[in-house]
Design a protein around this motif. Sequence first.
Motif, short mmCIF file in Angstrom:
data_model
loop_
_atom_site.label_atom_id
_atom_site.label_comp_id
_atom_site.label_asym_id
_atom_site.label_seq_id
_atom_site.Cartn_x
_atom_site.Cartn_y
_atom_site.Cartn_z
N HIS A 239 0.85 -1.19 0.00
CA HIS A 239 0.00 0.00 0.00
C HIS A 239 0.89 1.24 0.00
O HIS A 239 1.65 1.45 0.93
N ILE A 240 0.77 2.08 -1.03
CA ILE A 240 1.59 3.29 -1.11
C ILE A 240 0.95 4.36 -0.23
O ILE A 240 -0.24 4.65 -0.39
N PRO A 241 1.71 4.97 0.70
CA PRO A 241 1.13 6.06 1.50
C PRO A 241 1.14 7.37 0.72
O PRO A 241 1.72 7.45 -0.37
N ASP A 242 0.52 8.39 1.33
CA ASP A 242 0.53 9.71 0.70
C ASP A 242 1.92 10.31 0.73
O ASP A 242 2.71 10.04 1.64
N PHE B 33 4.24 9.92 -1.52
CA PHE B 33 5.27 9.16 -2.22
C PHE B 33 5.10 9.16 -3.73
O PHE B 33 5.99 8.73 -4.44
N VAL C 264 -12.20 -3.07 -0.31
CA VAL C 264 -11.27 -3.37 0.78
C VAL C 264 -10.23 -2.24 0.89
O VAL C 264 -9.93 -1.76 1.99
N ILE D 219 -10.45 0.93 -0.06
CA ILE D 219 -11.01 2.20 0.43
C ILE D 219 -11.20 2.13 1.94
O ILE D 219 -10.83 3.04 2.68
N GLN E 37 -9.70 0.12 4.07
CA GLN E 37 -8.39 0.08 4.74
C GLN E 37 -7.78 1.47 4.81
O GLN E 37 -7.18 1.85 5.80
N PHE F 119 -7.88 2.28 8.59
CA PHE F 119 -6.59 1.83 9.12
C PHE F 119 -5.42 2.61 8.58
O PHE F 119 -4.29 2.31 8.87
N GLN F 120 -5.70 3.62 7.74
CA GLN F 120 -4.64 4.43 7.15
C GLN F 120 -3.59 3.58 6.43
O GLN F 120 -2.42 3.92 6.38
N ASP F 121 -4.06 2.44 5.91
CA ASP F 121 -3.18 1.58 5.13
C ASP F 121 -3.26 2.09 3.69
O ASP F 121 -4.22 1.81 2.99
N VAL G 105 -4.61 8.64 0.80
CA VAL G 105 -5.87 9.07 0.17
C VAL G 105 -5.61 9.42 -1.29
O VAL G 105 -6.30 8.95 -2.19
N CYS H 91 3.96 -0.96 -8.85
CA CYS H 91 4.18 -0.08 -7.69
C CYS H 91 5.57 0.52 -7.74
O CYS H 91 5.75 1.74 -7.55
N LEU I 155 6.60 4.58 -8.11
CA LEU I 155 7.50 5.28 -7.20
C LEU I 155 8.67 5.89 -7.96
O LEU I 155 9.11 7.01 -7.69
#
Lengths: 204, 321
Positions: free
Chosen positions: B2-5, B7, B90, B92, B94, B98-100, B103, B157, B161
């Motif tokens: 899961h890529i966070p914000d 990045f 799933v 959305i 998460q 769970f901040q996985d 956004v 992914c 990046l």
Amino acid sequence: MKLHLLEHRHAQLNTIIHRAPAELKLGGGLVLIALTVLIPATIPGWLAFAFTFLALVIAVSRIPPMFLLKRLLLLAPFVLGVVALNAFRPEHRAQWPWLMGRSTVCLLTVILVSNTTPFCEVLRVLRRIRMPALLITTMALMHRYLFVLVDEAQRMSRARASRTFIVGRRWQWPVLATVAGQLFIRASERAERIYAAMCARGFK
Amino acid sequence: MHIPDGFIDGKTTVTTAALAVAGVGLALRQVRRTLPARHIPMLGLSAAFLFAAQMLNFPVVAGTSGHLIGGVLVAAVLGPSAAVVVVTTVLIVQCFLFQDGGVLALGANVFNMAILGAGGGWMVYRGIQAVLPGPRGRLTALAFAGWISTVLAAASCAGQLAWSDKVEWRAAFTAMVGVHLLIGLGEGVISALIFAAIQRTRPELMQSTEPTCTGHRWREFVRYGLMVSVGMALFVAPFACPWPDGLEAVAEKLGFAQAATKPMLPALAPDYAFPGIHSAPLATAVAGVIGAIFVFLLALLLARVLIPNRSAPVSAANSRP
């Protein structure tokens, strides 16, 4: 694994942040995240401003800072992994603090919004902005039965553990897979019952 | 994965979001058209199932464990479009609870895991099933597709990046794909085991849900094929084409990347260099194909172990009435 994250939610507090309309919180959070991600690194004042703003929100919403810190640490592995990959690019070394700060602001924002807004309010906002109904129904059902199925999975693993004293290494995976398969079967039986109940209440 | 914000940058965010909206929109339309109304709750329950099943940890070695990702498993049971909707849901939930995953990075995550993972994985699954019919072929296809889908999502992914200039392509690709080649093996085995367990207890469950998408199969094939090729062309091809021979140098510089490279290379092709093949991209492609064939053979073996040859006991039972 992740269940304990749900148990200490602070959505029950009653502060001005919790009472604010969900549209405002979601929209504000989105704007804050978008600005943080898209503003170039040349404006260092932005991060300071964002942190001050978030600190203010934390103070007003009375969410314990330790709880926030724990959540942030749990989510750190990916950030640290990318930072480690960057460690081998000397020319990009100056980016790290900026990258870390940026992702911390974004994470804090989502944690704050999700801990002050009930999920059904989020769904209401999504419906208002015309998200497809099928997706919203699916999300609502998932959120409703998430906890039921997690409980069921835990009950089944406990029952399995109480029946097998020693599981040989060889059999561990097939046994766990049987538990997961059974969980799927129960989920689909539950789905049939839910559909009958939905029809009885005038669905469609 | 899961890529966070923070990045991926603006252009990647916009591109992936557009691709994700297009893919999920098409999947939703397809589901609305072909899924019978009585299966609508099944979408939400499958999403909840994926989440709950991820709590069951499959021990690997020395305290590490893996868990189901499940896009291909759901696609095999409910069809590809339903699986795209389920995995998107799933992701959305998460992201919000769970901040996985971030956004703004939601588009990238949906594209990688729902569209490439579930949709692309389903294509591989159907393709192999067309060649190898029967329950054994089904398990082989599922195990192999589970592996491919994980690797595909990891490669995309890494490409996103690198496109955002957050990591260097070679380091990201070696680390991400190297690790996910192993994770993918676990995913393939777990998916096949769960599928076999369901088929053992409730075989009619598969038959009742699967034929819902017949008649639209070629259209879905074209659709997901297009999506996968656009993704590969945007996120992987620009980096992979001018594949430099400096890979070895970088791998030596990064101690961990060396370790990560290892599982990527089958024992037959230790330095990407085959006797007689001098071009690096070609050698990489050959190494990749050999690795894939190796995993496919493993999948065949797994299916053979899971569904033993029953003809002998049956004939014995018949001869002794």
